[in-house]
Design a protein around this motif. Structure first.
Motif, PDB file in Angstrom:
ATOM      1  N   ARG B 124       0.871  -1.170   0.000  1.00  0.00           N
ATOM      2  CA  ARG B 124       0.000   0.000   0.000  1.00  0.00           C
ATOM      3  C   ARG B 124       0.904   1.215   0.000  1.00  0.00           C
ATOM      4  O   ARG B 124       1.612   1.455   0.967  1.00  0.00           O
ATOM      5  CB  ARG B 124      -0.877   0.058   1.263  1.00  0.00           C
ATOM      6  CG  ARG B 124      -2.180  -0.675   1.188  1.00  0.00           C
ATOM      7  CD  ARG B 124      -3.184   0.011   0.270  1.00  0.00           C
ATOM      8  NE  ARG B 124      -4.347  -0.836   0.066  1.00  0.00           N
ATOM      9  CZ  ARG B 124      -4.398  -1.810  -0.852  1.00  0.00           C
ATOM     10  NH1 ARG B 124      -3.344  -2.041  -1.606  1.00  0.00           N
ATOM     11  NH2 ARG B 124      -5.470  -2.539  -0.997  1.00  0.00           N
ATOM     12  N   ALA B 125       0.874   1.974  -1.046  1.00  0.00           N
ATOM     13  CA  ALA B 125       1.780   3.116  -1.105  1.00  0.00           C
ATOM     14  C   ALA B 125       1.423   4.137  -0.046  1.00  0.00           C
ATOM     15  O   ALA B 125       2.252   4.939   0.374  1.00  0.00           O
ATOM     16  CB  ALA B 125       1.710   3.759  -2.487  1.00  0.00           C
ATOM     17  N   SER B 126       0.169   4.101   0.439  1.00  0.00           N
ATOM     18  CA  SER B 126      -0.251   5.121   1.393  1.00  0.00           C
ATOM     19  C   SER B 126       0.190   4.799   2.820  1.00  0.00           C
ATOM     20  O   SER B 126       0.206   5.670   3.668  1.00  0.00           O
ATOM     21  CB  SER B 126      -1.773   5.247   1.346  1.00  0.00           C
ATOM     22  OG  SER B 126      -2.342   3.969   1.491  1.00  0.00           O
ATOM     23  N   ALA B 185       7.162   6.177  -9.372  1.00  0.00           N
ATOM     24  CA  ALA B 185       8.513   6.222  -8.815  1.00  0.00           C
ATOM     25  C   ALA B 185       8.491   6.085  -7.294  1.00  0.00           C
ATOM     26  O   ALA B 185       9.471   5.634  -6.694  1.00  0.00           O
ATOM     27  CB  ALA B 185       9.202   7.520  -9.216  1.00  0.00           C
ATOM     28  N   GLY B 186       7.392   6.448  -6.667  1.00  0.00           N
ATOM     29  CA  GLY B 186       7.362   6.445  -5.209  1.00  0.00           C
ATOM     30  C   GLY B 186       6.822   5.169  -4.599  1.00  0.00           C
ATOM     31  O   GLY B 186       6.524   5.125  -3.409  1.00  0.00           O
ATOM     32  N   LEU B 193      11.484   4.922   1.885  1.00  0.00           N
ATOM     33  CA  LEU B 193      11.756   6.359   2.075  1.00  0.00           C
ATOM     34  C   LEU B 193      12.534   6.907   0.891  1.00  0.00           C
ATOM     35  O   LEU B 193      12.248   7.988   0.384  1.00  0.00           O
ATOM     36  CB  LEU B 193      12.527   6.578   3.379  1.00  0.00           C
ATOM     37  CG  LEU B 193      11.667   6.478   4.636  1.00  0.00           C
ATOM     38  CD1 LEU B 193      12.536   6.621   5.872  1.00  0.00           C
ATOM     39  CD2 LEU B 193      10.591   7.552   4.609  1.00  0.00           C
ATOM     40  N   LEU B 194      13.499   6.112   0.458  1.00  0.00           N
ATOM     41  CA  LEU B 194      14.303   6.516  -0.692  1.00  0.00           C
ATOM     42  C   LEU B 194      13.403   6.709  -1.903  1.00  0.00           C
ATOM     43  O   LEU B 194      13.521   7.673  -2.662  1.00  0.00           O
ATOM     44  CB  LEU B 194      15.330   5.411  -0.965  1.00  0.00           C
ATOM     45  CG  LEU B 194      16.577   5.798  -1.733  1.00  0.00           C
ATOM     46  CD1 LEU B 194      17.387   6.769  -0.902  1.00  0.00           C
ATOM     47  CD2 LEU B 194      17.401   4.563  -2.040  1.00  0.00           C
ATOM     48  N   SER B 195      12.464   5.788  -2.029  1.00  0.00           N
ATOM     49  CA  SER B 195      11.560   5.818  -3.174  1.00  0.00           C
ATOM     50  C   SER B 195      10.656   7.043  -3.116  1.00  0.00           C
ATOM     51  O   SER B 195      10.450   7.736  -4.114  1.00  0.00           O
ATOM     52  CB  SER B 195      10.757   4.530  -3.181  1.00  0.00           C
ATOM     53  OG  SER B 195       9.767   4.564  -4.145  1.00  0.00           O
ATOM     54  N   GLN B 196      10.138   7.309  -1.901  1.00  0.00           N
ATOM     55  CA  GLN B 196       9.233   8.457  -1.791  1.00  0.00           C
ATOM     56  C   GLN B 196       9.978   9.763  -2.001  1.00  0.00           C
ATOM     57  O   GLN B 196       9.472  10.697  -2.629  1.00  0.00           O
ATOM     58  CB  GLN B 196       8.544   8.430  -0.425  1.00  0.00           C
ATOM     59  CG  GLN B 196       7.655   7.209  -0.308  1.00  0.00           C
ATOM     60  CD  GLN B 196       6.852   7.174   0.969  1.00  0.00           C
ATOM     61  OE1 GLN B 196       7.081   7.963   1.868  1.00  0.00           O
ATOM     62  NE2 GLN B 196       5.921   6.254   1.046  1.00  0.00           N
ATOM     63  N   ALA B 198      12.528  10.100  -3.879  1.00  0.00           N
ATOM     64  CA  ALA B 198      12.760  10.189  -5.321  1.00  0.00           C
ATOM     65  C   ALA B 198      11.534  10.735  -6.020  1.00  0.00           C
ATOM     66  O   ALA B 198      11.615  11.613  -6.880  1.00  0.00           O
ATOM     67  CB  ALA B 198      13.119   8.810  -5.875  1.00  0.00           C
ATOM     68  N   ALA B 199      10.357  10.224  -5.621  1.00  0.00           N
ATOM     69  CA  ALA B 199       9.129  10.651  -6.275  1.00  0.00           C
ATOM     70  C   ALA B 199       8.905  12.147  -6.076  1.00  0.00           C
ATOM     71  O   ALA B 199       8.575  12.874  -7.017  1.00  0.00           O
ATOM     72  CB  ALA B 199       7.953   9.859  -5.724  1.00  0.00           C
TER      73      ALA B 199
END
Lengths: 516, 523
Positions: B124-126, B185-186, B193-196, B198-199
């Motif tokens: 879940r991205a959220s 991207a996120g 965290l790195l992904s978010q 980046a987004a």
């Protein structure tokens, strides 16, 4: 002319062989070796049959020609063909590959070797390399030549990097980067050549209108840099000693014996005919660098304690002679340079292989100081070592003498002083070669060397063909000279040079003698 | 479409008439965007269990249908949508390339065999990274299938971007392409965290670049009184004198597109986003955005701004050199393979710019060939990166790649082929691509640019080969990663990428013919 695609077949046989060897299961290293050896013999057989059909008197410069469209969008053709010079170099490759395989039979065996690759991989790479070597000499399309020229780096890169000694990773990288420096500048020059001439076909480039002299001077540099690094010429040589020191003897033989010849071959085939004005313009500088190389290599070799490095520097000195022979623009000089290439291929093979046998008997140490008095426990080994040494210092009666003598003769015809100075190089060569022999083979038997075994039958059988060829061609070089002379004459015509009129009767008689 | 058509007419003085839309010409884009809408509906109404198979079927059927629709337009050379879109040879080839790369990208994204927890996307991205929610979702085996809707919208935008024939359409395409990508991207499952981060970075900088583009577009509109490329070109040709403002306008518009390409000095987002985004998304993005954005840049420069070439080529000269060297030199210092490939992609963008700077048919062809070759290689590279793993997910630190050649010779060999292609070694697609753009640039008189590119290639060779050294010339140690066995999805993508990389190096002629026959941009 016949329609059988000799050159394509020659290239395909080792390529298919390489794939088959690579696909063998890892548990069958012996089969891989036997298969690789058999395939390399088949190639040698094919080369012999082809060479016998080569017509030395033919009016066609290139024989066994094939040509198909490859990438019409760039004007690139798949064109193969050989002139005399290419033929003898292909023959040299075909001779050295089976010898290398035979001599290196146990070189990459686990676990005594420190390499990380599998046995079959090494032999598959050798066969792959053979395809590239044949291709690079047979290509008559500049683009195709470049493809082989660059693609050739990859098998060698892996042969050094996976199967070499302690410094293999560093040496492989250095080799690759140096080669790419040359290769990429050559790519730029090649693109320039294409834009100027509109074709990559070698013959069409020559038939087309000449290139303007200033453009020549720029494009020449791109090509020459690649060849000078490959050869290698002073001051572009520093990769060679590292690569040689980190390689297996077999790799070093193919690297120095054949691959580096692509550099000098390229100078004769591409630099001189395509850029005659630029060749003429740069000749004095190149000759100066070549002579420096002769002495630099020889002097450094004199002070080396590492056998492989020593031979690498010695090769550099020899390459100085070859380049000198090419850029004096005399028939005898260029013919001599070609003979020298063959001779150097053979003598390098003899040196590296015997040295390799020796090192294998002492845990792979390549330090000269570790060896002395080997001729007592292993007289046959010492004998072959002496032969290799003499072949390297150009003893009359051996083929290296023919090459060296012709090169110097050609130089004398054009530049008396340069010839005189270069001749002194021979003296130093004799000094370091004999020093090596004396230190390692004669004297009291060194500790740990008392019980080393003499050469085995397999090891001897790898050396005998080299020795036989060295002596045969040394006494009777005509077969080679007859094949290369027409090609050399063509190059001379294209570069627009004529032999200087003989001023001293003695020289002109001797030169004719040598040409016969 | 209607909204855009209205805009076109707002600037027209002729009385309003019903815009005619040739749906056949719009079919490829409409299919994909329509499927994107359907995909959203599926998300809303289908039960969780059947979403994945349904979405996957939808995606692949859509992409194949779009490809067929593109092929069906073969030979068409006209404008559509009241001049807002240009359906011509180069545009169609780029569209086709985007679709094919999207298929491979979708294969990578559909992979569930590599990560023990499922796919490459967060459950879940959220949910907050590291929270109890996240653990619960992961433990229950939740998956996000919304990615497919985003994916389809992004593909639609990418297909629109290279055929956009006016400034507004180009901007719309840019946004349709970018917004879903920011989100994708996120969504990484690991290192969230790195992904978010980046987004967010991608979004903020991307929005910034969009603003640049809009500003420039406004200035160009102010100058020429039209947003259509053809009319801009005409008015640039007829009026002279007001060069300062025009140059600023060109600079702003081009900068907006150069951002998407990742050209220096607009490249700062590239390494962070490439590293942070889920690897399949990175692969898809790296390959497809380059194609779309370069297509748009080429059309913008060649069609709308072709008359000003003497003004913008020096600017692109500088950017091209800067891009090559920044990418190549900074890549040398990287220890993370995704960051290294990110800088490599910057350097590659610099090489492709050589084809753009050539301003010739050869340059256009070379750039398109390079883009296609590069895209396949890139997909392959990221497919392998997604397979090399340790217990924490993908093992992207270079030290973990040591000795991989011993453990997984096939994968290491494939990776070596990709590295050789990126280096530009003959018999790989990369060499032919380099040759094509270098020779185009040389023929246009940019000799020194070619020399610079050669030097940059050399620097680049160093870091590409370093990976090969690591994989083949060093012994595996206990740090060495494991190559996970992928499912059929990644396997197909990888096999296709490797095959095309070699095939385009050995027999490039069919593709070169295809590109050459496509001709140049319609004006």
């Amino acid at each position: 002319m016949n329609s059988f695609p000799w050159l394509t077949v020659l290239g395909l046989v080792p390529l298919i062989g390489s794939v088959v060897v690579a696909l063998l299961p890892k548990s069958m290293p012996l089969l891989a070796k036997q298969l690789a050896f058999a395939i390399s013999l088949v190639v040698l057989g094919l080369v012999v049959v082809m060479a016998l059909q080569f017509d030395g008197q033919s009016e066609f410069v290139f024989q066994f020609q094939e040509s198909y469209d490859w990438i019409p969008a760039f004007g690139v053709t798949y064109s193969l063909g050989v002139d005399g010079i290419a033929l003898v170099l292909i023959a040299l490759s075909a001779v050295l590959v089976p010898i290398t395989i035979l001599a290196g039979w146990n070189d990459v065996e686990q676990p005594q070797s420190d390499s990380v690759g599998s046995v079959k991989g090494y032999f598959a790479l050798i066969l792959l390399l053979e395809t590239m070597m044949i291709g690079v000499f047979a290509a008559t399309d500049v683009f195709l030549f470049y493809v082989f020229f660059e693609a050739m780096l990859i098998p060698v890169y892996f042969m050094i990097g996976r199967y070499g000694g302690a410094q293999r990773s560093y040496a492989a990288m250095k080799f690759l980067i140096y080669s790419l420096v040359g290769g990429l500048f050559m790519l730029a020059a090649m693109i320039g050549l294409y834009v100027v001439t509109g074709t990559f076909n070698f013959t069409q480039i020559l038939l087309g209108a000449g290139i303007d002299a200033n453009t020549q001077k720029i494009l020449f540099l791109g090509f020459f840099l690649a060849f000078a690094i490959k050869a290698p010429m002073w001051p572009f040589h520093t990769w060679l000693p590292d690569a040689a020191a980190a390689s297996k003897p077999g790799t070093a033989v193919l690297l120095i014996g054949v691959l580096d010849k692509v550099g000098t071959f390229g100078m004769i085939r591409y630099c001189l005919p395509i850029f005659p004005a630029a060749s003429d313009f740069y000749a004095p500088v190149i000759i100066a660098l070549a002579v420096i190389g002769v002495f630099y290599g020889a002097f450094v070799a004199l002070g080396q304690n590492d056998l492989k490095r020593l031979f690498a520097y010695s090769s550099m000195s020899h390459f100085g002679f070859i380049i000198l022979g090419i850029f004096v623009f005399t028939t005898i000089g260029i013919s001599g340079a070609t003979v020298y290439m063959i001779a150097h291929g053979l003598s390098t093979a003899a040196l590296f292989l015997t040295a390799g046998y020796l090192m294998q008997r002492r845990n792979g140490s390549s330090l000269l100081s570790d060896y002395s008095g080997v001729n007592k426990p292993a007289p046959v080994l010492a004998g072959f070592f002496l032969f290799a040494a003499l072949s390297s210092l150009a003893l009359p009666g051996l083929v290296s003498f023919v090459g060296e003598f012709m090169v110097l003769l050609g130089t004398f015809q054009r530049y008396m002083w340069v010839g005189g100075i270069a001749t002194l190089g021979i003296v130093i060569t004799a000094a370091y070669v004999l020093r090596v022999y004396q230190k390692s083979m004669t004297g009291a038997v060194g500790s740990g060397l008392e019980h080393i075994k003499d050469l085995t039958g397999r090891e001897i059988s790898a050396l005998v063909p080299i020795a036989a060829l060295t002596i045969f061609l040394g006494l009777y070089p005509a077969p080679v000279l007859n094949v290369i002379n027409p090609a050399v004459n063509t190059v001379m015509v294209m570069v627009g040079a004529t032999d200087p009129a003989p001023t001293v009767g003695l020289i002109s008689t001797t030169s004719q003698g040598a040409q016969q | 479409m209607n909204a855009v058509a209205t805009v076109v007419h707002a600037v027209d003085v002729t009385p309003w008439e019903m815009p005619t839309l040739d749906y056949r010409l719009l079919a490829p884009v409409l299919i994909v965007l329509g499927a994107g809408v359907v995909s959203v509906l599926f998300e809303a109404f289908l039960p969780r269990g059947v979403r994945r198979p349904v979405q996957l079927t939808l995606v692949f059927v859509t992409l194949i249908a779009a490809l067929v629709a593109v092929i069906n337009l073969n030979g068409v050379r006209e404008t559509a949508g009241q001049g807002a879109l240009a359906i011509d040879g180069p545009g169609l080839i780029l569209q086709g390339a985007v679709v094919v790369i999207a298929i491979l990208g979708a294969l990578l994204m559909a992979e569930r065999g590599l990560d023990p927890n499922g796919d490459a996307f967060a459950a879940r991205a959220s949910s907050l990274p590291g929270s109890e929610d996240e653990r619960q979702f992961t433990a229950r085996g939740y998956f996000q299938t919304e990615i497919w809707a985003f994916f389809l919208f992004a593909v639609g935008g990418m297909m629109l971007f290279p055929i956009a024939n006016d400034l507004l359409m180009m901007f719309v395409a840019l946004e349709v392409m970018s917004l879903p990508l920011y989100l994708l991207a996120g969504m990484a499952r690991r290192r969230r965290l790195l992904s978010q981060e980046a987004a967010l970075k991608y979004f903020v900088l991307g929005a910034f670049a969009s603003a640049f583009f809009l500003y420039g577009a406004a200035l160009l509109y102010g100058f020429s009184g039209s947003i259509s490329f053809g009319e801009i070109a005409a008015s640039l040709g007829s009026k002279t004198g007001e060069t300062a403002l025009i140059l600023i306008a060109i600079g702003l518009v081009v900068a907006g597109v150069l951002f998407k390409i990742g050209a220096a000095p607009f490249h700062q987002w590239v390494p962070d986003v490439y590293q942070g985004a889920p690897t399949p998304v990175t692969g898809f993005m790296a390959a497809a955005v380059k194609i779309a954005a370069f297509g748009a840049l080429l059309r913008l420069l060649y069609v709308a701004l072709g008359g000003m070439r003497w003004d913008w080529t020096p600017m692109l000269w500088v950017i091209s050199i800067l891009t090559m060297f920044v990418g190549a030199i900074l890549a040398l210092t990287q220890s993370d393979i995704k960051r290294m490939i990110a800088y490599s992609s910057i350097a590659q963008a610099g090489f492709i710019l050589l084809g753009v700077v050539a301003v010739s048919a050869k340059g256009l062809e070379g750039a398109i060939f390079y883009l296609i070759a590069y895209a396949f290689t890139t997909i392959g590279v990221f497919a392998i990166i997604s397979m090399v793993r340790d217990e924490n997910g993908e093992a992207t630190h270079l030290s973990k790649w040591a000795g991989l050649g011993r453990q997984s010779p096939v994968i290491a060999t494939l990776f070596t082929i990709f590295m050789l292609a990126l280096t530009g070694i003959p018999l790989t697609s990369g060499f032919i691509g380099k040759f094509a753009v270098f020779s185009a640039a040389y023929a246009s008189g940019d000799k020194w640019l070619v020399i610079a590119a050669v030097v940059a290639s050399l620097i680049a060779a160093f870091f590409y080969m370093r990976v090969v050294v690591l994989m083949f010339f060093t012994e595996p140690n206990e740090e060495t990663a494991i190559v996970a066995i992928p499912s059929i999805f990644t396997t197909i993508a990888l096999a296709a990428a490797a095959t095309v990389t070699v095939l385009l190096g050995v027999v490039p002629q069919p593709l070169l013919d295809l590109i050459a026959n496509a001709g140049v941009f319609i004006r």
